[in-house]
Design an enzyme around this catalytic site. Sequence first.
Site, PDB file in Angstrom:
ATOM      1  N   GLU A 130       5.861 -31.625 -33.655  1.00 29.20           N
ATOM      2  CA  GLU A 130       4.590 -31.246 -34.413  1.00 29.20           C
ATOM      3  C   GLU A 130       4.076 -29.955 -33.616  1.00 29.20           C
ATOM      4  O   GLU A 130       4.257 -29.593 -32.695  1.00 29.20           O
ATOM      5  CB  GLU A 130       3.712 -32.298 -34.066  1.00 29.20           C
ATOM      6  CG  GLU A 130       3.561 -33.101 -35.412  1.00 29.20           C
ATOM      7  CD  GLU A 130       2.728 -32.287 -36.540  1.00 29.20           C
ATOM      8  OE1 GLU A 130       2.841 -31.087 -36.454  1.00 29.20           O
ATOM      9  OE2 GLU A 130       2.112 -32.948 -37.506  1.00 29.20           O
ATOM     10  N   ASP A 131       3.466 -29.308 -34.118  1.00 36.71           N
ATOM     11  CA  ASP A 131       2.297 -28.193 -33.631  1.00 36.71           C
ATOM     12  C   ASP A 131       1.286 -28.767 -32.961  1.00 36.71           C
ATOM     13  O   ASP A 131       0.996 -28.273 -31.791  1.00 36.71           O
ATOM     14  CB  ASP A 131       1.995 -27.134 -34.651  1.00 36.71           C
ATOM     15  CG  ASP A 131       1.386 -27.687 -36.151  1.00 36.71           C
ATOM     16  OD1 ASP A 131       1.228 -29.079 -35.976  1.00 36.71           O
ATOM     17  OD2 ASP A 131       0.970 -26.895 -36.819  1.00 36.71           O
ATOM     18  N   ASP A 180      -4.080 -34.006 -33.630  1.00 41.47           N
ATOM     19  CA  ASP A 180      -5.527 -33.678 -33.898  1.00 41.47           C
ATOM     20  C   ASP A 180      -6.180 -35.463 -33.975  1.00 41.47           C
ATOM     21  O   ASP A 180      -6.129 -36.176 -32.806  1.00 41.47           O
ATOM     22  CB  ASP A 180      -5.746 -33.026 -35.091  1.00 41.47           C
ATOM     23  CG  ASP A 180      -7.249 -32.515 -34.964  1.00 41.47           C
ATOM     24  OD1 ASP A 180      -7.994 -32.472 -34.028  1.00 41.47           O
ATOM     25  OD2 ASP A 180      -7.836 -32.847 -36.160  1.00 41.47           O
ATOM     26  N   LYS A 225      -5.157 -32.613 -29.014  1.00 43.58           N
ATOM     27  CA  LYS A 225      -6.498 -32.505 -29.034  1.00 43.58           C
ATOM     28  C   LYS A 225      -7.114 -34.159 -28.854  1.00 43.58           C
ATOM     29  O   LYS A 225      -7.301 -34.748 -29.668  1.00 43.58           O
ATOM     30  CB  LYS A 225      -7.277 -32.177 -30.250  1.00 43.58           C
ATOM     31  CG  LYS A 225      -7.151 -30.675 -30.542  1.00 43.58           C
ATOM     32  CD  LYS A 225      -7.893 -30.275 -31.964  1.00 43.58           C
ATOM     33  CE  LYS A 225      -7.834 -28.910 -32.297  1.00 43.58           C
ATOM     34  NZ  LYS A 225      -8.326 -28.803 -33.663  1.00 43.58           N
ATOM     35  N   PHE A 233     -11.017 -25.037 -33.394  1.00 43.66           N
ATOM     36  CA  PHE A 233      -9.896 -24.820 -34.571  1.00 43.66           C
ATOM     37  C   PHE A 233      -9.045 -23.895 -33.997  1.00 43.66           C
ATOM     38  O   PHE A 233      -9.495 -22.618 -33.821  1.00 43.66           O
ATOM     39  CB  PHE A 233     -10.594 -24.764 -35.803  1.00 43.66           C
ATOM     40  CG  PHE A 233      -9.492 -24.947 -36.833  1.00 43.66           C
ATOM     41  CD1 PHE A 233      -9.024 -26.251 -37.461  1.00 43.66           C
ATOM     42  CD2 PHE A 233      -8.697 -23.728 -37.497  1.00 43.66           C
ATOM     43  CE1 PHE A 233      -8.083 -26.200 -38.414  1.00 43.66           C
ATOM     44  CE2 PHE A 233      -7.870 -23.801 -38.105  1.00 43.66           C
ATOM     45  CZ  PHE A 233      -7.555 -25.084 -38.785  1.00 43.66           C
ATOM     46  N   ASP A 264      -1.726 -22.665 -38.670  1.00 40.96           N
ATOM     47  CA  ASP A 264      -2.495 -21.699 -39.675  1.00 40.96           C
ATOM     48  C   ASP A 264      -3.913 -22.178 -40.051  1.00 40.96           C
ATOM     49  O   ASP A 264      -4.556 -23.245 -39.402  1.00 40.96           O
ATOM     50  CB  ASP A 264      -1.805 -21.550 -41.049  1.00 40.96           C
ATOM     51  CG  ASP A 264      -2.231 -23.212 -41.913  1.00 40.96           C
ATOM     52  OD1 ASP A 264      -2.041 -24.252 -40.940  1.00 40.96           O
ATOM     53  OD2 ASP A 264      -2.496 -23.275 -42.780  1.00 40.96           O
TER      54      ASP A 264
HETATM   55  P1  IMP Z   1      -3.819 -34.808 -37.635  1.00 41.81           P
HETATM   56  O1  IMP Z   1      -3.367 -35.920 -38.686  1.00 41.81           O
HETATM   57  O2  IMP Z   1      -5.465 -35.049 -37.703  1.00 41.81           O
HETATM   58  O3  IMP Z   1      -3.490 -35.154 -36.117  1.00 41.81           O
HETATM   59  O4  IMP Z   1      -3.259 -33.325 -37.923  1.00 41.81           O
HETATM   60  C1  IMP Z   1      -2.182 -32.894 -37.526  1.00 41.81           C
HETATM   61  C2  IMP Z   1      -2.049 -31.563 -38.455  1.00 41.81           C
HETATM   62  O5  IMP Z   1      -3.403 -31.083 -38.517  1.00 41.81           O
HETATM   63  C3  IMP Z   1      -1.159 -30.608 -37.658  1.00 41.81           C
HETATM   64  O6  IMP Z   1       0.131 -30.915 -37.955  1.00 41.81           O
HETATM   65  C4  IMP Z   1      -1.914 -29.308 -38.095  1.00 41.81           C
HETATM   66  O7  IMP Z   1      -1.263 -28.907 -39.186  1.00 41.81           O
HETATM   67  C5  IMP Z   1      -3.256 -29.669 -38.605  1.00 41.81           C
HETATM   68  N1  IMP Z   1      -4.396 -29.429 -37.513  1.00 41.81           N
HETATM   69  C6  IMP Z   1      -4.911 -30.064 -36.908  1.00 41.81           C
HETATM   70  N2  IMP Z   1      -5.856 -29.313 -35.776  1.00 41.81           N
HETATM   71  C7  IMP Z   1      -5.525 -28.034 -36.284  1.00 41.81           C
HETATM   72  C8  IMP Z   1      -6.138 -26.759 -35.684  1.00 41.81           C
HETATM   73  O8  IMP Z   1      -6.799 -26.705 -34.607  1.00 41.81           O
HETATM   74  N3  IMP Z   1      -5.453 -25.547 -36.181  1.00 41.81           N
HETATM   75  C9  IMP Z   1      -4.550 -25.485 -37.004  1.00 41.81           C
HETATM   76  N4  IMP Z   1      -4.049 -26.756 -37.634  1.00 41.81           N
HETATM   77  C10 IMP Z   1      -4.711 -28.003 -37.229  1.00 41.81           C
HETATM   78 MG    MG Z   2       1.050 -29.429 -38.951  1.00 42.89          MG
END
Ligand code: IMP
Ligand code: MG
Length: 180
Positions: free
Chosen positions: A98-99, A102, A130, A151, A158
């Site tokens: 994963e990138d 969050d 995060k 962010f 992106d």
């Molecule tokens: P989660 O399900 O909230 O953990 O979100 C994961 C996905 O949200 C990541 O794979 C990203 O594509 C996107 N995401 C979360 N935070 C950021 C950020 O700060 N910048 C860009 N994309 C984010």
């Molecule tokens: Mg992603």
Amino acid sequence: MKNDVERIVLSEKKIKTKVKKLGKQLVKDYTDKNPIFICILNGAAIFFADLIRAMDIPLEIDFMKVASYGDSAETSGVVKIEKDIGADIRGRHVVLVEDIVDTGLTIEYLKKYLQNHKPASVVACSLLNKPNARKTEVKVEYIGFNIENDFVVGYGLDFAQKYRNLCFVGALKKEIYQKK
Ligand code: IMP
Ligand code: MG
């Protein structure tokens, strides 16, 4: 593009050093396991390409695409699989790449989803994390950097599909993602 970035969070050099280190750790843990590395598109593409080339061991790759954010900076909490893996992962060691983690909802969903295919193991490897944004207690076995709740964009990440091709990770100016 760079003008939309408030500050650099991780330089290109810092990222390179960390990706090499993660690669080394993974080599140690996955030598002789013939793992399958699964890239979560689109965000992880750049990290994924660098990470697998930092590993001089036999491995396979595959790709998944999930939708979560749309064009906003807030997670929807709903995970939809837009592209599924092609490989048969039964009995295999899987590393999800994963990138950024969050809320943790995406990686939690994907880990459970892949467990249904009866792999030997599933772990997650994320360039960014995060910890203060977590809405669920999901384990992320390999983490590049823990960052604040800004962010961020660049190195694959992106905002509204842009900025992925920046070589560093930067915090986007608030006026950019709040005006929508
Ligand atoms: P989660 O399900 O909230 O953990 O979100 C994961 C996905 O949200 C990541 O794979 C990203 O594509 C996107 N995401 C979360 N935070 C950021 C950020 O700060 N910048 C860009 N994309 C984010
Ligand atoms: Mg992603």
